[in-house]
Design an enzyme around this catalytic site. Structure first.
Site, PDB file in Angstrom:
ATOM      1  N   ASP A 126       0.819  -1.215   0.000  1.00 13.35           N
ATOM      2  CA  ASP A 126       0.000   0.000   0.000  1.00 13.35           C
ATOM      3  C   ASP A 126       0.853   1.265   0.000  1.00 13.35           C
ATOM      4  OD1 ASP A 126       1.030  -0.290   2.530  1.00 13.35           O
ATOM      5  OD2 ASP A 126      -0.833   0.161   3.581  1.00 13.35           O
ATOM      6  N   LYS A 177       3.731   2.114  16.069  1.00 11.73           N
ATOM      7  CA  LYS A 177       2.604   2.989  16.452  1.00 11.73           C
ATOM      8  C   LYS A 177       2.818   3.561  17.865  1.00 11.73           C
ATOM      9  CE  LYS A 177       0.623   1.487  12.616  1.00 11.73           C
ATOM     10  NZ  LYS A 177       0.702   0.123  12.332  1.00 11.73           N
ATOM     11  N   ASP A 237       1.596   6.151   2.314  1.00 11.30           N
ATOM     12  CA  ASP A 237       0.937   4.887   2.658  1.00 11.30           C
ATOM     13  C   ASP A 237      -0.554   5.141   2.420  1.00 11.30           C
ATOM     14  OD1 ASP A 237      -0.909   3.605   4.456  1.00 11.30           O
ATOM     15  OD2 ASP A 237       0.747   2.798   5.592  1.00 11.30           O
TER      16      ASP A 237
END
Ligand code: GDD
Ligand code: MG
Length: 375
Positions: A126, A177, A237
């Site tokens: 992606d 994250k 992304d």
């Protein structure tokens, strides 16, 4: 034997054993953050400038001499294989390795082990980028670590995996994250790696695992050399509808200020088109319609009189009726916007019908997302 098993036993044709001829693309995610666009279509083949996202990634790999690409697929695999075929249209060989249940980013690569030899590229499916892959491969061959990872600066690292390196560029730590208080750098994992095959021994077979929070930290723990490759260039992304819209508009602007047409369309001379605009084949654009670029029309779209399209992406077969205005929207396949609607910052899935006179405020569907009951 299923089709998938047949795909797996196609032998790798003999050919150049030159390094860098292979790549694996991770194309098995569910694309949940990209809903409703991914309700009926897997993320790796959503149209970007009217071509499947994977095609853009493949063409980038072809440029640097990659000859064989393994697509690791799990979610909606048939749709991906039907769209991408055997790779011959790109001059490469495509292999599909299917995961019955998703194996995670590293589990997917382990599952493709039989196709891999020599150092190979791994690409998140992606990512669109102009990072210099050739130079990255050169760096890898000079230093010869177990893994080279492309790093790109971002403004919002908490959405990605941050990667800390030492003064020699060797990777020291991953934090996937992170919360803002854990953000020590704006350089993140760009989702592009070069792996030596002996890394595969660190990945457990047949069980889900992730590079980001298991295999990569494990490599650091045992002291395997791990090189960071900070890269310049465009990088995105395509994880959310906003990013999806942005990448289409960015890439179209990069192509230049023209009206790009793909095959025959009927464009009334009294339509106003302000480039850059990409018009798929078989579109019908009526007198008095206004299209303000950057904007993308998929094949077979109908834009009626006095309809107004601005900074938007329309998928195949979308119909916009008289007097409707579409700004900064993505409109899914075959959706139908009736007369005198005003849509701004809206993401519509496929086969949505927006009733006459609808405005975004009247629709009151947070977060301005419409999903057809059919999806
Ligand atoms: N085959 C397979 N199997 N592919 C998978 C699986 C799986 O189980 N899970 C995810 N993928 C694919 C997705 O389709 C996508 O192409 C890629 O792996 C990354 O997954 P995402 O879900 O998009 O991850 P992310 O964007 O949250 O984070 C990843 O990418 C960031 C860069 O965009 C991480 O690698 C981050 O560290 C990184 O910064
Ligand atoms: Mg992603």
């Amino acid at each position: 034997m299923t089709d998938w098993e047949i795909a797996l036993i196609i032998p790798i044709p003999p050919g150049s054993k030159e390094e860098r001829t292979k790549a694996v693309i991770l194309a098995g995610g569910k694309g949940t953050r990209l809903r409703p666009l991914t309700c009926g279509m897997p993320k790796p083949i959503v149209p970007v400038l009217n071509r499947p996202l994977l095609e853009h990634i493949l063409l980038n790999l072809v440029k640097i001499g990659v000859k064989e690409v393994v697509l690791t697929v799990s979610h909606m695999p048939d749709a991906i294989r039907d769209k991408m075929g055997d790779g011959s249209q790109y001059g490469i060989r495509l292999y599909y390795v299917h995961e019955e249940t998703a194996l995670g980013t590293s589990g997917a690569i382990k599952n493709a082990e039989r196709f891999l030899d020599g150092p190979f590229f791994v690409f998140n499916g992606d990512i669109l980028t102009t990072i210099n892959l050739d130079d990255m491969a050169k760096r890898h061959l000079e230093v010869r670590p177990k893994v080279t990872i492309a790093l790109t600066p971002v403004e919002n690292p908490i959405m990605y995996g941050i990667v800390e390196t030492d003064e020699h560029g060797m990777v020291q730590r991953f934090v996937e994250k992170p919360t803002w208080d854990k953000v020590t750098t704006n350089l993140i994992n760009a989702g592009i790696y070069i792996l030596e095959t002996d890394v595969l021994k660190y990945i457990p077979p047949g069980t889900p695992s992730m590079f980001e929070n298991y295999v990569f930290p494990k490599l650091l723990e045992v002291g395997e050399p791990f090189l960071g490759y900070p890269a310049d260039g465009y990088w995105i992304d395509i994880g959310t509808p906003e990013k999806y819209l942005k990448v289409n508009l960015d890439l179209l602007e990069q192509r230049g200020k023209s009206i790009f047409t793909e095959g025959e369309s009927r464009i009334d001379p009294a339509a106003e088109i302000e480039p850059p605009v990409l018009i798929g084949s078989g579109c019908d654009i009526a007198a008095g319609a206004k299209i303000k670029g950057p904007a993308v029309l998929g094949p077979g779209c109908t834009i009626a009189e006095n309809a107004n399209i601005e900074n938007s992406v329309l998928w195949e077969g979308v119909r916009i009726c008289t007097g409707s205005s579409i700004k900064k929207c993505v409109i899914g396949e075959r959706s139908y916007v009736q007369e005198d609607c005003r849509l701004e910052d809206c993401i519509l899935g496929a086969y949505v019908v927006v009733g006459k006179g609808t405005t975004e405020w009247e629709a009151k569907i947070p977060p301005k997302t419409f999903v057809s009951p059919r999806t």
